[in-house]
Design an enzyme around this catalytic site. Sequence first.
Site, PDB file in Angstrom:
ATOM      1  CG  HIS A 152      -0.386   0.298   2.519  1.00 30.13           C
ATOM      2  ND1 HIS A 152      -0.076  -0.690   3.432  1.00 30.13           N
ATOM      3  CD2 HIS A 152      -0.042   1.465   3.119  1.00 30.13           C
ATOM      4  CE1 HIS A 152       0.419  -0.126   4.524  1.00 30.13           C
ATOM      5  NE2 HIS A 152       0.449   1.177   4.351  1.00 30.13           N
TER       6      HIS A 152
ATOM      7  CG  ASP B  54      -0.033  -4.063   2.584  1.00 28.09           C
ATOM      8  OD1 ASP B  54       0.049  -3.607   1.419  1.00 28.09           O
ATOM      9  OD2 ASP B  54      -0.032  -3.339   3.597  1.00 28.09           O
TER      10      ASP B  54
ATOM     11  CB  SER C 297       3.141   1.712   6.161  1.00 25.39           C
ATOM     12  OG  SER C 297       1.962   1.881   6.908  1.00 25.39           O
TER      13      SER C 297
END
Length: 516
Positions: A132, A162, A236
Site C-alpha cells: 500500500h 501487503d 508502514s
Amino acid sequence: MVNSLRLSYRHSLATVMALTLLGSTAAPAFSQGAKPAPAPIPSAPSSMSSGPASVADLAEGLLDAVVNISTSQSVKSNGSGPKPVVPEGSPFQEFFDDFFDGDNNQQGNRKVNSLGSGFVIDPSGYVVTNNHVIEGADDIEVIFPNGNKLKAKLVGTDTKTDLSVLKVEPKAPLKAVKFGDSKIMRIGDWVMAIGNPFGLGGSVTVGIISARGRNINAGPYDNFIQTDAAINKGNSGGPLFNMKGEVIGINTAIISPSGGSIGIGFSVPTELAQNIVQQLIEFGETRRGWLGVRIQPVTDDISASLGMTTARGALVSGVIKGGPVDNGVIKSGDVILTFDGKPVKEMRDLPLAVAESPVGKEVDVVILRDGKEQTVKVTLGRLEDSADAATEGEDPALAEGDQQKDQTEQDQAKAEAPAETFGMKVEMLSDEKHKSLGIADSVEGVVITAVTPGSPAADKGLKAGEVIVEIGQDFMETPGDVVARFEELKGEGRRNAHIMVANPAGELRFVALPLE
C-alpha cells in the site's frame, strides 16, 4: 506550524513561571539575615541510578538499513471551483499553494506524493516495503539516512499479505539487515521499530509483543504480531526488530481513532513474509500451494453432530472440480484436523498452512470421516493456476450416496412423496422445480419448499428454495430419505443432524439441526 510553535512557547513559558512560583511559595520563612542551611541531596539507590538498559548500540547498527520510500502519482483533478484567496503572509498560504498546485490545477492533473518506510535485505539493493506504500505510484524513490536518493523499480508485489519488493542500483554495497525467526518470539518479548513516521526519518521506538496471531480482517492470511512499540503514519513497510537486530516483522497497520499511535500496531511476521519476499525476488510473483477445497468453521453444533468432543479443524464444504483432491481423496463433509504435521485448530489455520507449502509437495492430511480419523496423501497444486476455475462459479464435487435401497414401486412412490419434518416441507427436485425455483442444473438432492417460522429449521436459517444434499454424510435422493435419516440419527443418540445444504447457485454450507 507557526501556531503550533507559538503555543509550544507559551506552554513552556507558563511551565517555567509555575515552577518558579511553586519554588517561592514552597520555601520556608527565615528570620531576616539568617541563611538557610543547604538541603542534603538524596542519594538514589544504585539499582535505579542508570535507568533501563540502553538500545543505542543496537539501533546504531540498524539505522542505515532502514530507508524512506517516497512515491509520486499523477491524479486527475476536476479543476472546479476558484482557488481560495489567502492573505499574503498567512501561515496557511504554503499549504493552500501546495494543495491547489497553482495554475497546474487547471491542466486536469496534479501530483500526489506519499511517504513510507522500507528496509534493505540485500547489499545489492533489494528493499522490502508494504504494497500500500507504493501501490499506483508512477515514480518510486528510496531515500537513505545519509540523504542519498536512488530511483527504484518494482520487482514484485503481493496484495494478499501487503508486501512488495523494490530494487535499486547502488554504486557500493548497501547496509542490509537479515530476517529472524518470528515463530520463537513470545508475548512480552522486547522489540524495536524503526521507520519514518510522518516523514521524520530514522525514528526508533521500543515496546513489547502484545499478542500473536492477530486476525484484523485485512486479508486471507492474517497472522499479525501486535506490538505497543509506537507505530504511526509513515512507519508502514518498516522493520520490527528483535533484540538481536533481526527483522521479525514488517509494520503494516495500526488501530487509531486519531491517526497517531495508541499502542496498538500490527506487523506481518517473518514466518509468513520471508517466503513471500524470496518468491517475489526469484519469480516476480508468489507461488502458493493450493488444496482445492472450500471450507467453513466447525461450530459447537457441527462438532456435536459429527460426534466430536471439541470444535476444531476446518470443515470441507466443497471440492473444486479439476483441483488437487477432485479424485475423491478428500470429500465434502470431511473435517481437516492436521495438514502436513501442523494442527488445524480453527478454520483460518488451514489456508495459512497450505499457502506456506511449496507447489507440488506431497503432504499428509489427517481428516475426520464417518466419525473416524484417517490420513490421506495429497499433492498440492498452484493457487494462481486455479484462479479462473475458482472464480467461475464451478460447482463443488458432490459426495455420492453410499446407500442403495431396493424398494418396490409402491415404496418408491411413498419415498418420493412430499414430507414435513422439523418445520420444513421437502419435495423431489424435479426438472420443473429446477426451472421454477431457479436452481442450477448441477445441484442435486431434495428441495425445501416451505419453512414454518419459529421451527428448528427456521432457527437454523434454512429457507425455501435451498436443497438438502446430504444428512450425516449420506446423499439424499427423496423426501423419504430425509425423514428416515433423521430418525436413524436420533436412534443413534445424536443430538444434532449434520446437513449439507446448497443454495440455488450451488454454493454449499453445513448446518447442525437439533434433533431433540
